[in-house]
Design a protein around this motif. Structure first.
Motif, short mmCIF file in Angstrom:
data_model
loop_
_atom_site.label_atom_id
_atom_site.label_comp_id
_atom_site.label_asym_id
_atom_site.label_seq_id
_atom_site.Cartn_x
_atom_site.Cartn_y
_atom_site.Cartn_z
N PHE A 156 0.75 -1.25 0.05
CA PHE A 156 -0.01 0.05 -0.12
C PHE A 156 0.87 1.17 -0.02
N ARG A 157 0.45 2.64 -0.69
CA ARG A 157 0.89 3.68 -0.29
C ARG A 157 -0.28 4.48 0.16
N MET A 158 0.48 5.51 0.73
CA MET A 158 -0.48 6.49 1.56
C MET A 158 -0.46 7.87 0.45
N SER A 159 -1.51 8.32 0.29
CA SER A 159 -1.41 9.63 -0.59
C SER A 159 -1.22 10.66 0.29
N VAL A 160 0.00 11.47 -0.18
CA VAL A 160 0.39 12.79 0.59
C VAL A 160 -0.06 14.04 -0.40
N ASP A 161 -0.79 13.62 -1.34
CA ASP A 161 -1.38 14.79 -2.02
C ASP A 161 -1.87 15.87 -1.10
N PRO A 162 -1.89 17.19 -1.10
CA PRO A 162 -2.45 17.96 -0.21
C PRO A 162 -4.05 17.93 -0.01
N GLY A 163 -4.75 17.97 -1.15
CA GLY A 163 -6.03 18.04 -1.41
C GLY A 163 -6.98 19.12 -1.70
N TYR A 164 -8.20 19.08 -1.69
CA TYR A 164 -8.89 20.35 -1.90
C TYR A 164 -9.68 20.72 -0.73
N LEU A 165 -9.52 21.98 -0.31
CA LEU A 165 -10.12 22.45 0.81
C LEU A 165 -11.53 22.81 0.45
N THR A 166 -12.46 22.47 1.09
CA THR A 166 -14.02 22.79 0.76
C THR A 166 -14.54 24.20 1.51
N GLU A 167 -15.45 24.61 1.25
CA GLU A 167 -15.95 25.75 1.91
C GLU A 167 -16.20 25.63 3.43
N ASP A 168 -16.29 24.55 3.88
CA ASP A 168 -16.59 24.31 4.89
C ASP A 168 -15.69 23.39 5.73
N GLY A 169 -14.36 23.41 5.23
CA GLY A 169 -13.13 22.95 5.99
C GLY A 169 -13.11 21.35 5.86
N ALA A 170 -13.61 20.89 5.07
CA ALA A 170 -13.40 19.38 4.87
C ALA A 170 -12.18 19.49 3.69
N ILE A 171 -11.49 18.41 3.60
CA ILE A 171 -10.39 18.03 2.74
C ILE A 171 -10.77 16.86 1.84
N LEU A 172 -11.11 17.30 0.49
CA LEU A 172 -11.45 16.02 -0.58
C LEU A 172 -9.94 15.82 -1.09
N PHE A 173 -10.07 14.86 -1.97
CA PHE A 173 -8.89 14.34 -3.06
C PHE A 173 -8.94 14.95 -4.24
N THR A 174 -7.78 15.43 -4.51
CA THR A 174 -7.72 15.96 -6.08
C THR A 174 -7.57 14.51 -6.97
N TYR A 175 -7.44 15.26 -8.21
CA TYR A 175 -7.25 14.18 -9.22
C TYR A 175 -5.93 13.47 -9.45
N ASP A 176 -4.89 14.04 -8.74
CA ASP A 176 -3.41 13.74 -8.58
C ASP A 176 -3.23 13.16 -7.47
#
Length: 378
Positions: free
Chosen positions: A82-102
């Motif tokens: 397994f690998r862990m994604s260390v892509d910073p992500g996408y910060l939503t308007e209400d503070g959650a972090i989603l995954f980017t396409y990278d």
């Protein structure tokens, strides 16, 4: 939606959402992570794992679910690591972090013996490290090459008359005769043995090349990716998964949304919340949609070191760091929001796992606004 996608969606939830909330309140030794299936950014599924679990415990997910979770038939069913994604992500308007396409491109290899809760942030993405099935790949390539060779035009073939397509057509005609379609069988055979010129032979072979490439592409890119292609003829098909097994592997049934899915859902959700587009426009929704959320940069979001900075926001708003204090604030607000009488708890939990929070405290909104200002004000 492919057949495998439908099967994943049909997998029952391990327990009811209400039961999961009660479990989480009574037993705090769980964290939630996301695991990518089929190497597809639209198939990041949420799992609950014990804080003492290691990455080696994740193999049971792929050994338990009778689904094809590999990228294509040219890979083994169970990953080799397994690998862990260390892509910073996408910060939503209400503070959650989603995954980017990278998210799957920016990863870090982890050891099977590493403890999950000590390695990743809650809600972080785990990407299986798939091992290619070399035998299956080269056997398939060999089959298609042999098929192409036997279908070479007779005027250039070293073995004229040896044609796999001809043999398959003759077999089809034999089946047609068995089902009393002799007239159709005779017509196919007449067309098959009719004398054909050089140009038609070349055209047929060119079409055959394109047909072979299409078949191979369907397999290579996972469009046809069954768990067992010949399952109806094999006795070792795994039995249907049980609720107890789903509980053991931490299945929740929730799938993380992509950035575009979030934007579409946020727009529809807020329009409904404001009772229509007119009122939503007056409240400034469509201006907000122009710069909804922000893609985080290196060193922030899920790239925040576990033993690094602990401030939620630093560098005058130019960095957005994750910390356990920040995650606790998100959880506390979610509990306060779902405690309201008119809130559907089960639906809110599903929505939270898929999109993150769609409401936030003033403190969270202020921090998000500061981070966005560092990008959109320049």
């Amino acid at each position: 939606m492919s057949e495998e996608d439908k099967k994943i969606e049909e997998v029952p939830e391990k327990v009811s959402e209400q039961e999961q909330v009660e479990v989480n309140k009574e037993q705090v030794e769980y964290i939630e992570i996301y695991i990518r299936f089929n190497d597809d950014f639209e198939k990041d599924y949420c799992f609950q794992v014990l804080v003492k679990d290691t990455f080696a415990d994740l193999y049971k997910i792929f050994e338990t679910l009778p689904l094809s979770l590999r990228p294509s038939v040219f890979y083994h069913h169970v990953p080799k690591g397994f690998r862990m994604s260390v892509d910073p992500g996408y910060l939503t308007e209400d503070g959650a972090i989603l995954f980017t396409y990278d998210a799957a491109r920016n990863t870090r290899l982890v050891k099977d013996t590493d403890v999950i809760a000590e390695t990743v942030w809650p809600g972080q993405l785990i990407v299986p490290n798939w091992e290619r099935n070399d035998f299956g790949f080269y056997a398939t390539v060999t089959f298609f090459l042999v098929w192409l060779y036997t279908d070479l035009p007779d005027f250039i073939s070293p073995t004229p008359g040896l044609c796999m397509t001809t043999y398959m057509t003759e077999f089809l005609c034999w089946i047609l005769r068995k089902f009393d379609y002799a007239y159709l069988s005779d017509k196919l055979l007449a067309d098959l043995y009719e004398e054909v010129g050089i140009v038609p032979q070349l055209l047929f072979f060119t079409m055959h090349i394109f047909k072979t490439l299409i078949f191979f592409s369907i397999l290579y890119f996972g469009s046809f990716n069954p768990y067992q292609p010949f399952k109806y003829y094999l006795r070792n098909v795994p039995p249907p998964v049980t609720p107890e097994q789903l509980t053991e592997i931490g299945w929740t049934g929730a799938r993380r949304a992509t950035m575009d899915m979030y934007r579409d859902h946020y727009r529809d959700y807020k329009i409904k919340e404001h009772d229509g587009m007119v009122h939503a426009h007056k409240m400034g929704l469509f201006d907000k949609l122009k710069h909804l959320g922000v893609v985080l940069g290196e060193g922030e979001g899920f790239d925040t070191p576990r033993r690094g900075p602990r401030k939620t926001l630093a560098d005058n708003g130019k960095k957005f760091y994750i910390s356990f204090d920040y995650l606790i604030k998100l959880g506390d607000f979610f509990e306060q929001y779902t405690a309201q009488e008119d809130v559907d708890l089960a639906a809110s939990i599903k929505e939270y796992r898929r999109y993150g929070l769609l409401h936030g405290s003033d403190e969270i909104h202020e921090k998000v606004a500061e981070r966005k200002a560092a990008v959109f004000s320049t």
